[in-house]
Scaffold this motif. Structure first.
Motif, mmCIF file in Angstrom:
data_model
loop_
_atom_site.group_PDB
_atom_site.id
_atom_site.type_symbol
_atom_site.label_atom_id
_atom_site.label_comp_id
_atom_site.label_asym_id
_atom_site.label_seq_id
_atom_site.Cartn_x
_atom_site.Cartn_y
_atom_site.Cartn_z
ATOM 1 N N ALA A 20 -22.118 45.419 -134.479
ATOM 2 C CA ALA A 20 -23.003 45.775 -133.365
ATOM 3 C C ALA A 20 -24.445 45.436 -133.737
ATOM 4 N N GLY A 21 -24.793 45.644 -135.007
ATOM 5 C CA GLY A 21 -26.148 45.337 -135.462
ATOM 6 C C GLY A 21 -26.471 43.853 -135.475
ATOM 7 N N SER A 22 -25.445 42.999 -135.405
ATOM 8 C CA SER A 22 -25.679 41.550 -135.415
ATOM 9 C C SER A 22 -26.005 41.013 -134.032
ATOM 10 N N LEU A 23 -25.836 41.823 -133.005
ATOM 11 C CA LEU A 23 -26.043 41.339 -131.636
ATOM 12 C C LEU A 23 -27.493 41.516 -131.207
ATOM 13 N N PRO A 24 -28.000 40.612 -130.379
ATOM 14 C CA PRO A 24 -29.323 40.831 -129.787
ATOM 15 C C PRO A 24 -29.341 42.163 -129.037
ATOM 16 N N GLU A 25 -30.505 42.800 -128.987
ATOM 17 C CA GLU A 25 -30.585 44.134 -128.395
ATOM 18 C C GLU A 25 -30.073 44.164 -126.954
ATOM 19 N N PHE A 26 -30.461 43.162 -126.173
ATOM 20 C CA PHE A 26 -30.021 43.127 -124.772
ATOM 21 C C PHE A 26 -28.501 43.152 -124.672
ATOM 22 N N VAL A 27 -27.854 42.414 -125.572
ATOM 23 C CA VAL A 27 -26.400 42.252 -125.498
ATOM 24 C C VAL A 27 -25.677 43.518 -125.927
ATOM 25 N N ARG A 28 -26.291 44.278 -126.860
ATOM 26 C CA ARG A 28 -25.579 45.445 -127.374
ATOM 27 C C ARG A 28 -25.990 46.742 -126.705
ATOM 28 N N GLU A 29 -27.042 46.718 -125.865
ATOM 29 C CA GLU A 29 -27.559 47.988 -125.354
ATOM 30 C C GLU A 29 -26.516 48.727 -124.517
ATOM 31 N N PHE A 30 -25.662 47.971 -123.847
ATOM 32 C CA PHE A 30 -24.628 48.622 -123.049
ATOM 33 C C PHE A 30 -23.679 49.412 -123.948
ATOM 34 N N ALA A 31 -23.229 48.734 -125.025
ATOM 35 C CA ALA A 31 -22.249 49.350 -125.914
ATOM 36 C C ALA A 31 -22.824 50.577 -126.602
ATOM 37 N N GLU A 32 -24.141 50.643 -126.718
ATOM 38 C CA GLU A 32 -24.758 51.782 -127.364
ATOM 39 C C GLU A 32 -25.210 52.839 -126.364
ATOM 40 N N GLY A 33 -24.909 52.584 -125.104
ATOM 41 C CA GLY A 33 -25.357 53.503 -124.056
ATOM 42 C C GLY A 33 -24.501 54.751 -123.979
ATOM 43 N N GLU A 34 -24.538 55.384 -122.860
ATOM 44 C CA GLU A 34 -23.920 56.692 -122.687
ATOM 45 C C GLU A 34 -22.419 56.665 -123.005
ATOM 46 N N THR A 35 -21.735 55.658 -122.491
ATOM 47 C CA THR A 35 -20.296 55.570 -122.723
ATOM 48 C C THR A 35 -19.910 54.138 -123.012
ATOM 49 N N GLY A 36 -20.153 53.698 -124.216
ATOM 50 C CA GLY A 36 -19.732 52.363 -124.602
ATOM 51 C C GLY A 36 -18.859 52.509 -125.829
ATOM 52 N N ILE A 37 -19.183 51.756 -126.890
ATOM 53 C CA ILE A 37 -18.473 51.916 -128.155
ATOM 54 C C ILE A 37 -18.484 53.400 -128.522
ATOM 55 N N GLY A 38 -17.355 53.959 -128.891
ATOM 56 C CA GLY A 38 -17.311 55.362 -129.295
ATOM 57 C C GLY A 38 -16.479 56.188 -128.339
ATOM 58 N N ASP A 39 -16.538 55.893 -127.040
ATOM 59 C CA ASP A 39 -15.617 56.556 -126.130
ATOM 60 C C ASP A 39 -14.354 55.713 -126.014
ATOM 61 N N ASP A 40 -13.386 56.220 -125.258
ATOM 62 C CA ASP A 40 -12.123 55.495 -125.164
ATOM 63 C C ASP A 40 -12.263 54.216 -124.357
ATOM 64 N N ALA A 41 -13.249 54.158 -123.487
ATOM 65 C CA ALA A 41 -13.422 53.005 -122.629
ATOM 66 C C ALA A 41 -14.896 52.915 -122.239
ATOM 67 N N ALA A 42 -15.299 51.764 -121.759
ATOM 68 C CA ALA A 42 -16.677 51.573 -121.318
ATOM 69 C C ALA A 42 -16.756 51.788 -119.806
ATOM 70 N N VAL A 43 -17.925 52.164 -119.330
ATOM 71 C CA VAL A 43 -18.105 52.453 -117.900
ATOM 72 C C VAL A 43 -19.237 51.584 -117.375
ATOM 73 N N TRP A 44 -18.978 50.909 -116.285
ATOM 74 C CA TRP A 44 -19.942 49.950 -115.749
ATOM 75 C C TRP A 44 -20.049 50.108 -114.233
ATOM 76 N N GLN A 45 -21.264 50.071 -113.744
ATOM 77 C CA GLN A 45 -21.517 50.180 -112.307
ATOM 78 C C GLN A 45 -21.850 48.806 -111.746
ATOM 79 N N PRO A 46 -20.922 48.177 -111.029
ATOM 80 C CA PRO A 46 -21.250 46.881 -110.411
ATOM 81 C C PRO A 46 -22.279 47.081 -109.299
ATOM 82 N N ALA A 47 -22.952 46.016 -108.939
ATOM 83 C CA ALA A 47 -23.920 46.099 -107.844
ATOM 84 C C ALA A 47 -23.185 46.476 -106.558
ATOM 85 N N PRO A 48 -23.790 47.340 -105.739
ATOM 86 C CA PRO A 48 -23.118 47.809 -104.518
ATOM 87 C C PRO A 48 -22.686 46.641 -103.632
ATOM 88 N N GLY A 49 -21.427 46.675 -103.193
ATOM 89 C CA GLY A 49 -20.929 45.654 -102.270
ATOM 90 C C GLY A 49 -20.383 44.416 -102.937
#
Lengths: 344, 344
Positions: A20-49
């Protein structure tokens, strides 16, 4: 850097943190967010519609790559590139990927770091974040498996099924360079062809193909009628558009965009490389005469090029056929067919 | 059925068509829709306002399964089950999966058909559709890679980080049966333990674990404070909740829900199987005293069971610790730690 640690020295969880430390910050910020690496699954909000576009593609050692032909940075790049290319072919914006590393356990951390740098740089250039993944032991050989998610624009996607008789057939960039690069890799490093000034360019086309996400988005916006990416070569992939669209095609070999390096290093084989060589990861598309000028301008504005290489015609009684036209006197029908990993 | 065809007899594209036909109609209808199998990527419209939950998990021959221990129907079931279980742990509704088959090429079509039937039946029971995938050659061994997508309900997910001192610790179903089943598989088929009336039940728990998607949804609805699925055993997984929540735990061994078959066939080892045996794919969760009765009723209404096995306590100065309580006089702290595929 004098880091000789191996995967089995740090274990699965140590490796996850290290990579994870080898990735650019932009690329890894999701995985380090509220529910990324560490939980059982990642959670993503697509743009509405918008819709979610999903693709999955793998690189297996000995089948899709050889460690004596590639460096690890390029391997990371290509592992993600083949997936982004599938999203590009749909006109989707790359958003998120999960990656499974199937490792023997004796890999050096610094090699995997280079892999993640190659993957991370390409992800950052394409606006894609790594949402997590899985690391599994694979005793008999390396493999990398990516699933990538993209997002539609205005709910629309490019398909293979929209080609109509009269449409022009176009490709982005040049074709045949990746296959030429692979031929160079099969030769001894002391071979005169490998010493040619342009050899590295062709090898790079094979090891680090640049997926055309921005151009795919442009093709969608400017109204291409059918699109796919070139992974199995022109004569392997064009039949898939013809099949889906119920049409045939004429290809003009004099118009094929083949790099000068390919023509000069392979004077006998360049046409075959362009027609049947795979892994260019350029986009193959069709467009009406009306749409063509807009597409050409749009792709140019995005920093790319397009070339018209032929035209869609009506299907013959025997199904979708491709006629190869070299000049006014010579033409031949070719038998379409993609490369099959289990039949050769 | 006397079908002795192998993968290499029909090739990649023949296999895709063959396998799609093995899936229940509900499961395959997506892939056969407007843009599924056949285009470069699949397109899916999540419910408006909901988030997408993404997980990926693999089964590798010789690491996660052995063909002399499993039948192909069970293998297909388990390949998808471990992924659905991760979605269940987030409280997400399973929606879509892509699957990569890494094959040697000499597999029998009828075995892969059974694999797809096992996978397809489980998918149908869980409302999940197969959106496509990839077939790659894997010369040295089989592997199956799934990425599954789920959808949140009201935008919410269950996390590992919400456990608070005073919360009850609960598990669904029973624990230790899968590990007991694996021990039976290591024994000779003529071994008296293998002949026991309940042996098949335990082996089935190992080969075909039932992921708890409906129970995960119920835990979310009724306000569980933290949840994950049990893949690495209670003492491998509970520390992950404790770590994420900054808390400790007391476990009462007299309360562990261990099937009678496990206790009777493994009178010496049942407690170790329950505490450290992995791959039960039940849900481990925490809930306040207030929420507990609602959760119990909700899970019962969904056809499941829950058992309170202990309580969340404050973290000690040295971090998240687990105290095992057997009766009023005996208690011991155990060292947490998950199974690591690269360190043993």
């Amino acid at each position: 850097m004098n880091d000789d640690r191996r995967v089995r020295d740090v274990g699965e969880f140590g490796l996850i943190a290290f990579l994870a430390g080898s990735l650019p910050e932009f690329v890894r910020e999701f995985a380090e967010g509220e529910t990324g690496i560490g939980d059982d699954a990642a959670v993503w909000q697509p743009a509405p519609g918008e819709k979610v576009v999903i693709t999955t593609d793998s690189l297996v050692e000995g089948v899709h790559f050889r460690l004596d032909w590639t460096d690890w940075y390029s391997l990371g790049h290509k592992t993600l590139a083949v997936n982004i290319s599938d999203l590009a072919a749909m006109g989707a914006a790359p958003k998120l990927a999960v990656i499974t590393l199937a490792l023997r356990g004796d890999e050096r951390l610094q090699d995997l770091e280079a892999f993640y740098q190659g993957l991370g740089d390409l992800a950052a250039r394409n606006g894609l974040k790594i949402a997590g993944g899985d690391i599994v032991r694979s005793p008999h050989g390396l493999a990398f498996h990516v699933t990538a998610l993209g997002e539609t624009k205005n709910g629309q996607v490019l398909k293979r099924s929209g080609a109509r008789p009269g449409d022009l057939i176009g490709v982005t960039g040049t074709i045949g360079a990746s296959a030429a690069g692979m031929r160079l890799l099969t030769r001894d490093p002391t071979d005169p062809l490998r010493q040619a000034a342009t050899a590295d360019l062709l090898i790079a086309a094979h090891l680090r193909p640049e997926p055309r996400a921005a151009l795919g988005a442009m093709l969608l916006e400017e109204g291409a009628s059918a699109t796919m990416d070139l992974s199995d070569g022109l004569l392997g992939d064009l039949p898939k558009i013809l099949e889906a669209s119920g049409a045939g095609a004429e290809i003009d070999t004099l118009r094929l965009p083949v790099a000068a390096a390919v023509r000069s290093l392979f004077p006998e084989e360049w046409l075959d490389l362009a027609l049947r060589g795979g892994e260019d990861y350029e986009l193959l598309f069709t467009a009406s005469e009306d749409a063509w000028p807009k597409i050409e301008r749009g792709v140019q504005s995005a920093g790319g090029t397009v070339t018209a290489i032929g035209r869609i015609v009506a299907a013959t009684a025997t199904g979708p056929a491709i006629q190869i036209v070299a000049d006014e006197r010579t033409s031949e029908f070719v038998r379409p067919g993609a490369f099959d990993h289990f039949q050769t």
